[in-house]
Design an enzyme around this catalytic site. Structure first.
Site, PDB file in Angstrom:
ATOM      1  N   ASN A 178       0.863  -1.185   0.000  1.00 55.84           N
ATOM      2  CA  ASN A 178       0.000   0.000   0.000  1.00 55.84           C
ATOM      3  C   ASN A 178       0.895   1.228   0.000  1.00 55.84           C
ATOM      4  O   ASN A 178       1.355   1.694   1.043  1.00 55.84           O
ATOM      5  CB  ASN A 178      -0.917  -0.006   1.227  1.00 55.84           C
ATOM      6  CG  ASN A 178      -1.943  -1.110   1.146  1.00 55.84           C
ATOM      7  OD1 ASN A 178      -2.897  -1.041   0.368  1.00 55.84           O
ATOM      8  ND2 ASN A 178      -1.715  -2.167   1.908  1.00 55.84           N
ATOM      9  N   GLU A 179       1.144   1.719  -1.201  1.00 57.02           N
ATOM     10  CA  GLU A 179       2.063   2.837  -1.383  1.00 57.02           C
ATOM     11  C   GLU A 179       1.354   4.159  -1.086  1.00 57.02           C
ATOM     12  O   GLU A 179       0.118   4.184  -0.929  1.00 57.02           O
ATOM     13  CB  GLU A 179       2.576   2.842  -2.835  1.00 57.02           C
ATOM     14  CG  GLU A 179       3.312   1.570  -3.250  1.00 57.02           C
ATOM     15  CD  GLU A 179       4.720   1.449  -2.645  1.00 57.02           C
ATOM     16  OE1 GLU A 179       5.051   2.192  -1.693  1.00 57.02           O
ATOM     17  OE2 GLU A 179       5.492   0.599  -3.147  1.00 57.02           O
ATOM     18  N   PRO A 180       2.117   5.267  -0.992  1.00 53.09           N
ATOM     19  CA  PRO A 180       1.481   6.574  -0.798  1.00 53.09           C
ATOM     20  C   PRO A 180       0.341   6.772  -1.796  1.00 53.09           C
ATOM     21  O   PRO A 180       0.472   6.446  -2.977  1.00 53.09           O
ATOM     22  CB  PRO A 180       2.638   7.552  -1.055  1.00 53.09           C
ATOM     23  CG  PRO A 180       3.847   6.780  -0.601  1.00 53.09           C
ATOM     24  CD  PRO A 180       3.587   5.352  -1.004  1.00 53.09           C
TER      25      PRO A 180
END
Ligand code: PGA
Length: 286
Positions: A178-180
């Site tokens: 879950n990236e930025p």
């Protein structure tokens, strides 16, 4: 995966609890912090908690549902679980596992596959039934990904939900992949990897251009629905993101900050990873 694994501790008689230098009930938001003298002791503490949970569920004839992470950080947790299985009779027969993520595309037998990682580090050495193991499938066709991800979520629910989720943290603040930009209500889905994450994986793939641009990951909501969350972070390269996660505002820019809202989340840190976190963040309830 970053390759920052130091030699595992061989002294298994040493009490982990005796060795904690700082234990905090809470950081002032929802995050409890434990700082250990080194990453071996932190890993053993995490393994001990997992083993106790497995045994407690087994004594009630119940399954223990674990959310598992890959990367260099959890390797020694798995080593300790394997050791307890081999030396202390810990059975993992009642364990059901859901891994956080997998690159897309990724063949299960490829060198960088998380299926292979989990087999080598844990599954090949313990007695978890094969049908109890779930890892996102990196061979799934793009058009089938939405259905596949919904089914992954359903399987977690049918298993009774995740009892304990083990996490690492990426330098982007990702949990799982879950990236930025990931939102608090995100569920298992296909994502685009952040350039920083791809750079960190470049060594494993023999160059950043060979790192897949996509992955399947459990969502932030999926992770937050776990009953307990234990995040491990080791090394000075994690100090800045650990500090921003604990002390910063909850923000989609740092998905790990969503953990602040969870009611049973602990960070297990070594001194290097904790170095930039203000003492007031973990001293206010001592
Ligand atoms: P690492 O990766 O354990 O290899 O540092 C952690 C992560 O990216 O979540």
């Amino acid at each position: 995966m970053n390759k920052r694994v130091s030699a595992p501790s061989t002294d298994h008689n040493q009490s982990v609890t005796d060795q904690k230098s700082v234990v905090s009930p809470t950081s002032g938001n929802g995050i409890a912090i434990q700082i250990f003298p080194d990453s071996d002791l932190a890993s053993r503490a995490a393994a001990d908690e997992i083993a106790a949970l497995i045994r407690s569920r087994a004594s009630e004839q119940r399954c223990c549902v674990l959310g598992l992470a890959t990367g260099s950080t959890p390797v020694r947790v798995y080593q300790e679980l394997v050791r307890q299985h081999q030396d202390e009779g810990l059975s993992l027969e009642n364990v059901i596992t859901f891994n956080l993520d997998e690159y897309l595309p990724m063949a299960p037998d490829a060198q960088q596959s998380y299926v292979r990682f989990m087999q080598q580090n844990l599954f090949n050495h313990v007695d978890i039934p094969a049908q109890n193991i779930h890892i996102p499938d990196g061979t799934i066709a793009t058009e089938d990904v939405p259905n596949y991800c919904r089914d992954y979520e359903d399987r977690i629910i049918r298993a009774g939900g995740i009892d304990l989720q083990l996490l690492g943290i990426g330098r982007t603040g990702h949990i799982g992949f879950n990236e930025p930009g990931s939102t608090a209500d995100s569920i298992t889905r296909m994502v685009t990897l952040d350039p920083v994450t791809r750079a960190d994986a470049a060594n494993d793939f023999g160059g950043i251009e060979k790192v897949p641009s996509h992955a399947i990951t459990m969502g932030v909501r999926t992770i937050l629905q776990s009953r307990r969350i234990r995040l491990l972070a080791f090394g000075d390269h994690k100090a800045s993101i650990v500090q921003r996660t604990i002390e910063g505002e909850v923000s989609t820019d740092i998905p790990a900050t969503y953990l602040q809202s969870h009611s049973d989340v602990q960070f297990l840190l070594d001194p290097d990873a904790a170095a930039l976190t203000s003492p007031t963040a973990f001293a206010n309830e001592l």
